[in-house]
Structures are given as C-alpha cells and as structure tokens.
Design a protein around this motif. Structure first.
Motif, PDB file in Angstrom:
ATOM      1  N   LEU A 122     -11.417   1.020   2.157  1.00  0.00           N
ATOM      2  CA  LEU A 122     -10.206   1.830   2.163  1.00  0.00           C
ATOM      3  C   LEU A 122      -9.398   1.567   0.896  1.00  0.00           C
ATOM      4  CD1 LEU A 122      -8.364   3.782   3.813  1.00  0.00           C
ATOM      5  CD2 LEU A 122      -7.214   1.724   4.689  1.00  0.00           C
ATOM      6  N   SER A 126      -4.011   4.351   0.293  1.00  0.00           N
ATOM      7  CA  SER A 126      -4.074   5.146   1.519  1.00  0.00           C
ATOM      8  C   SER A 126      -2.964   4.770   2.482  1.00  0.00           C
ATOM      9  CB  SER A 126      -5.428   4.950   2.211  1.00  0.00           C
ATOM     10  OG  SER A 126      -6.481   5.431   1.411  1.00  0.00           O
ATOM     11  N   PHE A 128      -3.067   5.977   5.687  1.00  0.00           N
ATOM     12  CA  PHE A 128      -3.682   5.951   7.001  1.00  0.00           C
ATOM     13  C   PHE A 128      -5.135   5.503   6.890  1.00  0.00           C
ATOM     14  CE2 PHE A 128      -0.027   8.513   7.836  1.00  0.00           C
ATOM     15  CZ  PHE A 128       0.251   8.361   9.193  1.00  0.00           C
ATOM     16  N   ALA A 129      -5.667   5.025   8.005  1.00  0.00           N
ATOM     17  CA  ALA A 129      -7.085   4.678   8.105  1.00  0.00           C
ATOM     18  C   ALA A 129      -7.717   5.530   9.205  1.00  0.00           C
ATOM     19  CB  ALA A 129      -7.263   3.195   8.435  1.00  0.00           C
ATOM     20  N   THR A 165      -9.946  -0.372   7.884  1.00  0.00           N
ATOM     21  CA  THR A 165      -8.625  -0.746   7.365  1.00  0.00           C
ATOM     22  C   THR A 165      -8.682  -1.750   6.217  1.00  0.00           C
ATOM     23  OG1 THR A 165      -8.431  -2.483   9.038  1.00  0.00           O
ATOM     24  CG2 THR A 165      -7.542  -0.321   9.596  1.00  0.00           C
ATOM     25  N   THR A 167      -8.926  -3.190   2.722  1.00  0.00           N
ATOM     26  CA  THR A 167      -8.806  -2.736   1.338  1.00  0.00           C
ATOM     27  C   THR A 167      -9.313  -3.774   0.345  1.00  0.00           C
ATOM     28  OG1 THR A 167      -6.545  -3.605   1.199  1.00  0.00           O
ATOM     29  CG2 THR A 167      -6.810  -1.301   1.884  1.00  0.00           C
ATOM     30  N   THR A 199      -6.300   8.529  13.931  1.00  0.00           N
ATOM     31  CA  THR A 199      -5.885   7.799  12.732  1.00  0.00           C
ATOM     32  C   THR A 199      -5.018   6.613  13.154  1.00  0.00           C
ATOM     33  OG1 THR A 199      -3.877   9.144  12.455  1.00  0.00           O
ATOM     34  CG2 THR A 199      -5.872   9.898  11.324  1.00  0.00           C
ATOM     35  N   HIS A 202      -1.729   2.720   8.044  1.00  0.00           N
ATOM     36  CA  HIS A 202      -2.135   1.570   7.251  1.00  0.00           C
ATOM     37  C   HIS A 202      -0.963   1.009   6.453  1.00  0.00           C
ATOM     38  CE1 HIS A 202      -4.239  -1.023   4.484  1.00  0.00           C
ATOM     39  NE2 HIS A 202      -3.831  -0.302   3.468  1.00  0.00           N
ATOM     40  N   TYR A 212      -3.131  10.637   5.144  1.00  0.00           N
ATOM     41  CA  TYR A 212      -3.841  10.544   3.876  1.00  0.00           C
ATOM     42  C   TYR A 212      -4.727   9.301   3.881  1.00  0.00           C
ATOM     43  CZ  TYR A 212      -3.983   9.055  -1.090  1.00  0.00           C
ATOM     44  OH  TYR A 212      -4.360   8.588  -2.331  1.00  0.00           O
ATOM     45  N   SER A 213      -6.070   9.498   3.822  1.00  0.00           N
ATOM     46  CA  SER A 213      -6.995   8.369   3.851  1.00  0.00           C
ATOM     47  C   SER A 213      -8.070   8.559   2.790  1.00  0.00           C
ATOM     48  CB  SER A 213      -7.645   8.237   5.235  1.00  0.00           C
ATOM     49  OG  SER A 213      -8.490   7.100   5.287  1.00  0.00           O
ATOM     50  N   TYR A 214      -7.994   7.735   1.737  1.00  0.00           N
ATOM     51  CA  TYR A 214      -8.974   7.794   0.645  1.00  0.00           C
ATOM     52  C   TYR A 214      -9.878   6.570   0.734  1.00  0.00           C
ATOM     53  CZ  TYR A 214     -10.907   8.949  -3.919  1.00  0.00           C
ATOM     54  OH  TYR A 214     -11.758   9.320  -4.937  1.00  0.00           O
ATOM     55  N   ASN A 215     -11.214   6.790   0.622  1.00  0.00           N
ATOM     56  CA  ASN A 215     -12.177   5.703   0.798  1.00  0.00           C
ATOM     57  C   ASN A 215     -13.212   5.700  -0.316  1.00  0.00           C
ATOM     58  OD1 ASN A 215     -12.090   4.538   3.985  1.00  0.00           O
ATOM     59  ND2 ASN A 215     -11.055   6.478   3.601  1.00  0.00           N
TER      60      ASN A 215
END
Length: 309
Positions: A122, A126, A128-129, A165, A167, A199, A202, A212-215
């Motif tokens: 993650l 971000s 959110f997760a 979750t 990072t 969701t 985070h 918004y969740s960028y991975n």
C-alpha cells in the motif's frame, strides 16, 4: 468430477518480465490518457481506459523513481522496478479502478494445476486500504474503454487475508488453481460485483471525501506444479456433445469397465479408445452404475461411473 493429483515437478515462471526490470524506455512520469507509461515495462499494459503506472530506479524525474515516488517512499520487492495502480478511487460521484495485464509465455494446459503468487504494498499516500485484489487468467484479453471495475466473481487467485494496510513490507498473495485450458492472459486488479466495496481508513488525518487506495505490485510467479488427474464419475452418452464419453486426461496402460456383477464390458489399452457407454461389441449399456479399473505405470485407480441416458 473426481480429482486426483500426480506430481510433475515443473518450475518455470510463465509470467513475462515478472519483476518489471526489462524496459524499452525509462519511465518519465505518471501515466495519462494517451501516454500509458506502463507499456515501457516490456510485456505489460493497461487493459482498460484507466492509467496504471511504471516505476524504476532509472527514473530521475516525474515522480516515478524507485524508491522515491510521488506516492511515497517504497523499495521494489525484487530488483529496481515495480508497477503501481489505483485499485480503487471513489469520489462519491464516480468510481475508478486500474488494472495491469500481460500475455503469458505459453497457454495453460487443461487439467493441470498451477500455483501463482504476487506481492502488494500500500502506497504511503493512500487514505484507504482495500482487500479484494486478485489475478484472473483468461483465454482472451480482458479489455474495457472506461475506468469502471471489472465485474467478475472468477479470479482464480484472490487475497483472502484481510485489508492490505502495510506501507513498509510487501504482502504476498498466493494460491493454486486448475486450468480450464487455453488461458493466455493474466489481469491483476480489484474484482467486485458491487460498486460499494469494503474499505478501511488508513490515514485518519487526511481530509478527503474520496476513497483512494493506491498499491504497488511486484515479483510475480506462475508455475505449473502438478497435473490434476481427472476421472469422471458420470457420463450421459446421448450425443449432445457434453459428457458423452468416459475420457481420461492422463496416460494409462489399461482401462477396464465392469458391470455390477463383475462382468467385463469394455477394455482399452494405452489410451486407444474412450468409453462411450457401449460394450466392446458395440451394444449400449443400460442406465446404472459401472465400475472401472485403470492401471498406469505408477498406480492403479478403482472407482465407479454412472451412466445416465
């Protein structure tokens, strides 16, 4: 269907450029419409309108450096390259999902078992997760001309261990599946049958109305590990093209079919014939339960098959 397993001991990664180290041009920026920088990682592309990204330590500008990207500090899982995607962006007015796709180095074989794993992290930025990230293997490329989610309940591999979750460290997602045969494409992303995905917050301090969740994605492995021996336990020999024959997907030395009184009705040696519900003389057998004895070089299988007309 009755599934039995026989080990083959094969270990060849069927995913092209699995750690995204090979590129034709170093990435220079986050992807935009008309400039899909993910395509610089050889073999990979965005299958939908949504713009997945490519990161590499060779990048000096544009926020796509490894480990210093626009989404936060993160080293690659393997080597110096990785891909990134917005698994989910929901502003309340629109939903936006990104995916990555590649063509496998060879098609998957029907009845064979494969194991697959990939690593997810993650991004620090971000808010959110999410948890429903998966890998879908298909015979044809999955495509879309918008950023909507791919509605599917069929990804063969899916995260089942809760929200992603972490990072700092990479989370490995893995599993096994039996190929239908002919799958040539892998597509990774968020698979859902709803526009209201699960969701978890985070970053509680972030001021945002968007989910918004960028991975990041890195280190993919797809290996053929076993041949799944499939022995049908029912046939319907009515010439409709479905389950008409008792067919085996593995080599055998002999296959013998008996009735309930132990009388031999049919025999085939070295995969010469499939059983179509008739005796060796060509007479149809009546509906009922019949018994097989199958001998291979390694072992013997005993069981029953039901004939329904």
């Amino acid at each position: 269907m009755l599934l039995l397993i026989s080990n083959l001991g094969v270990a060849q990664n069927l995913v092209p450029n699995p750690s995204f180290e090979i590129y034709d041009t170093c990435p220079t920026a986050i992807s935009n419409l008309g400039d899909y920088q993910i395509e610089r990682a050889l073999g990979w592309y965005a299958p939908t309108w949504a713009t997945s990204d490519y990161f590499n330590s060779c990048a000096a500008v544009g926020g796509v450096n490894v480990p210093n990207s626009v989404f936060g500090y993160q080293s690659a899982f393997d080597g110096v390259g990785m891909l990134g995607m917005m698994l989910l962006l929901d502003s309340g007015e629109i939903s936006y999902f990104e995916y990555i796709q590649a063509k496998l180095t060879k098609p998957l074989i029907q009845g064979y078992s494969y194991k697959f794993n990939f690593n997810v992290n993650l991004a620090n930025g971000s808010d959110f997760a999410v948890k429903k990230i998966g890998a879908w293997f298909t015979t044809n490329a999955v495509t879309s001309n918008n950023g909507q989610p791919i509605f599917s309940n069929n990804p063969q591999i899916e995260n089942t261990s809760g929200f992603i979750t972490d990072t700092l460290d990479w989370k490995k997602i893995e599993g096994k599946f039996i190929a239908d045969g002919g799958e040539e494409y892998i597509t990774i992303g968020y698979y859902t049958d709803t526009l209201n995905p699960d969701t978890v917050r985070h970053n509680p301090q972030a001021i945002t109305i968007s989910i918004y969740s960028y991975n990041y994605i890195d280190g993919l492995e797809l290996e053929e590990v076993e041949q799944a021996i499939v022995i049908p336990n029912i046939i319907t020999p009515n010439n409709d093209g479905t389950n008409d024959i008792f067919q085996l997907n593995f080599p055998y030395e002999s296959m013998v079919i008996y009735n309930r009184w132990g009388q031999q009705l049919f025999e085939s040696n070295n995969n010469e014939f499939d059983w179509n519900g008739r005796t060796t003389n060509g007479n149809e057998v009546v509906e009922g339960t019949y018994y097989y004895l199958i001998t291979t070089k390694e072992e013997t299988f005993k069981g029953f098959v039901q004939v329904i007309r």
